[in-house]
Enzyme design. Structure first.
Site, PDB file in Angstrom:
ATOM      1  N   ILE A 188       0.829  -1.205   0.000  1.00 15.98           N
ATOM      2  CA  ILE A 188       0.000   0.000   0.000  1.00 15.98           C
ATOM      3  C   ILE A 188       0.864   1.255   0.000  1.00 15.98           C
ATOM      4  CG2 ILE A 188      -1.678   1.346   1.327  1.00 15.98           C
ATOM      5  CD1 ILE A 188      -2.995  -1.236   2.198  1.00 15.98           C
ATOM      6  N   ASP A 207      11.200   1.894   6.172  1.00 20.06           N
ATOM      7  CA  ASP A 207      10.771   0.507   6.359  1.00 20.06           C
ATOM      8  C   ASP A 207      12.016  -0.339   6.564  1.00 20.06           C
ATOM      9  OD1 ASP A 207       9.751  -2.137   6.177  1.00 20.06           O
ATOM     10  OD2 ASP A 207       8.037  -1.405   5.047  1.00 20.06           O
ATOM     11  N   ALA A 267      -3.948   3.559   8.522  1.00 22.64           N
ATOM     12  CA  ALA A 267      -3.472   2.202   8.835  1.00 22.64           C
ATOM     13  C   ALA A 267      -4.093   1.720  10.147  1.00 22.64           C
ATOM     14  CB  ALA A 267      -1.948   2.174   8.890  1.00 22.64           C
ATOM     15  N   ARG A 268      -3.400   1.919  11.269  1.00 22.20           N
ATOM     16  CA  ARG A 268      -3.883   1.511  12.580  1.00 22.20           C
ATOM     17  C   ARG A 268      -3.523   2.582  13.607  1.00 22.20           C
ATOM     18  NH1 ARG A 268      -6.637  -1.617  10.272  1.00 22.20           N
ATOM     19  NH2 ARG A 268      -6.829  -3.895  10.567  1.00 22.20           N
ATOM     20  N   ASP A 292      -8.254   8.234   9.841  1.00 20.28           N
ATOM     21  CA  ASP A 292      -9.362   7.312   9.574  1.00 20.28           C
ATOM     22  C   ASP A 292      -9.434   6.216  10.627  1.00 20.28           C
ATOM     23  OD1 ASP A 292     -11.507   6.330   7.822  1.00 20.28           O
ATOM     24  OD2 ASP A 292     -10.155   4.661   7.391  1.00 20.28           O
ATOM     25  N   GLU A 297     -13.108   3.157  18.782  1.00 17.56           N
ATOM     26  CA  GLU A 297     -14.033   3.424  17.682  1.00 17.56           C
ATOM     27  C   GLU A 297     -15.424   2.924  18.040  1.00 17.56           C
ATOM     28  OE1 GLU A 297     -12.368   1.760  14.112  1.00 17.56           O
ATOM     29  OE2 GLU A 297     -10.563   3.002  14.215  1.00 17.56           O
ATOM     30  N   HIS A 316     -13.141   5.154   9.880  1.00 17.28           N
ATOM     31  CA  HIS A 316     -12.496   3.883   9.508  1.00 17.28           C
ATOM     32  C   HIS A 316     -13.098   3.316   8.221  1.00 17.28           C
ATOM     33  CE1 HIS A 316     -10.122   0.324  11.419  1.00 17.28           C
ATOM     34  NE2 HIS A 316     -10.003   0.329  10.098  1.00 17.28           N
TER      35      HIS A 316
END
Length: 350
Positions: A188, A207, A267-268, A292, A297, A316
């Protein structure tokens, strides 16, 4: 009588209606062409979105064995060759019941809902569908960058009337020439970078799990996380949440951001120190954020992030699109085809 039996275990995310849509059925027809019968088993009937979100989070944390197996699935798996599932649990009881079972396919990139060890012991392959969210999430991420930095949501006339200025009026910029820092340069993250290059952006990426040649091939400069936070006009998070990456974007890292930089997370939430991020936004130490994903949530009423004037918040939905079922099935069905033809799997977990 069909040669193979495929049980498609649908849930509140990969719903029966979605898999019955023409685009999804066109993909499943590829299995029918190989003389496979497809049987649908529904799980979580009538659940709300919040019920499913809480459930999916628990599945990711504890795996399938904390849940009672679906009785209909236990019945249908007895003579099944393949089980396909999204988040619905496929535990040891299901695997043991599937005496003919050859493959469990998960229509997501992770297989937390499958008992991998039980599958290994039973000689059952497990395959996943990496990349199913590549297009919707990468599109959404760039949309969030533009929405926040150009005030698209907060300038909605129906909500706010005819506004002139916004919190970032002094530093609104086109994306061209901006430096985008991508945390997590997997499939992604790389797709986001590819799309942003068309806007004329400069890409830096962090990364530690990828070789240098991947960054070179993608036209991105490999940097350490602290440098990324310091030089980026936009920071976009695309790492997987693991024990090693939890809290990766710490208060110390957020403090390194430029005063007019924007932070984007599709992502998270667990990757970020959310308290530190909210504090930085409230004090206008950074330009803004587009989020998001959240620690809790839905966001609890009265949460301080809801009072900020420099955020774009969405519930989300980055991976949500009308053709997601087809995108997911396309990847996993390709591995089912390989299995039925006696070919090696492209995306095996075991």
């Amino acid at each position: 009588m069909a040669t193979y039996k495929v049980v498609l275990f649908v849930d509140s995310s990969l719903t029966y209606d979605k898999v019955m849509a023409p685009d999804a059925q066109a993909i499943l027809d590829r299995l029918r062409d190989l003389d496979a019968e497809i049987v649908y088993v529904e799980d979580q009937k009538g659940w709300t979105r919040s019920q499913f979100t809480e459930y999916a989070s628990k599945v990711e944390k504890v795996g399938p064995e904390e849940f009672e197996p679906n009785p209909e699935l236990l019945e249908q798996v007895v003579d099944a060759d393949v089980v396909l599932a999204n988040f619905a649990p496929v535990g040891k009881a299901v695997i043991d019941a599937g005496k003919k079972l050859k493959l469990i396919g998960v229509t997501r990139s992770g297989a937390e809902n499958v008992n991998i060890e039980a599958a290994k012991e039973a000689g059952v392959h497990v395959a996943v569908a990496p990349g199913r969210l590549v297009e919707p999430v990468s599109d959404y991420t760039i949309g969030m960058m533009i929405a926040e930095s150009r005030n698209i949501a907060r300038m909605n006339i129906q909500d706010h009337g005819w506004l002139g200025d916004a919190p970032n009026v002094g530093y609104i910029k086109s994306l061209k020439g901006q430096t985008i820092g991508i945390i997590g340069f997997g499939i992604i993250g790389r797709r986001v970078a590819e799309k942003l290059r068309a806007f004329g952006c400069n890409i830096v990426a962090y990364d530690p799990f990828l070789p240098d040649e991947v960054f070179e091939q993608e036209g991105a400069r490999k940097v350490e996380l602290d440098e990324l936070m310091e030089v980026s006009d936009f920071v976009s998070v695309h790492a997987r949440l693991t024990k090693d990456t939890e809290g990766l974007v710490s208060a110390e890292m957020i403090a390194k951001m430029k005063p007019h930089a924007f932070f984007v997370n599709t992502a998270r939430a667990g990757l970020v120190d959310m308290d530190a991020l909210v504090e930085a936004l409230a004090a206008h130490k950074i330009g803004g954020a587009a989020l998001d994903v959240f620690t809790e949530e839905p966001i609890p009423e009265g949460h301080p992030i809801l009072a900020l004037d420099n955020v774009t918040l969405t519930p989300h939905r980055a991976g949500n699109c009308s053709n997601l079922a087809a995108l997911s099935l396309d990847i996993i069905v390709s591995d089912v085809e390989r299995l039925l033809k006696g070919e090696p799997l492209a995306h095996p977990k075991c």
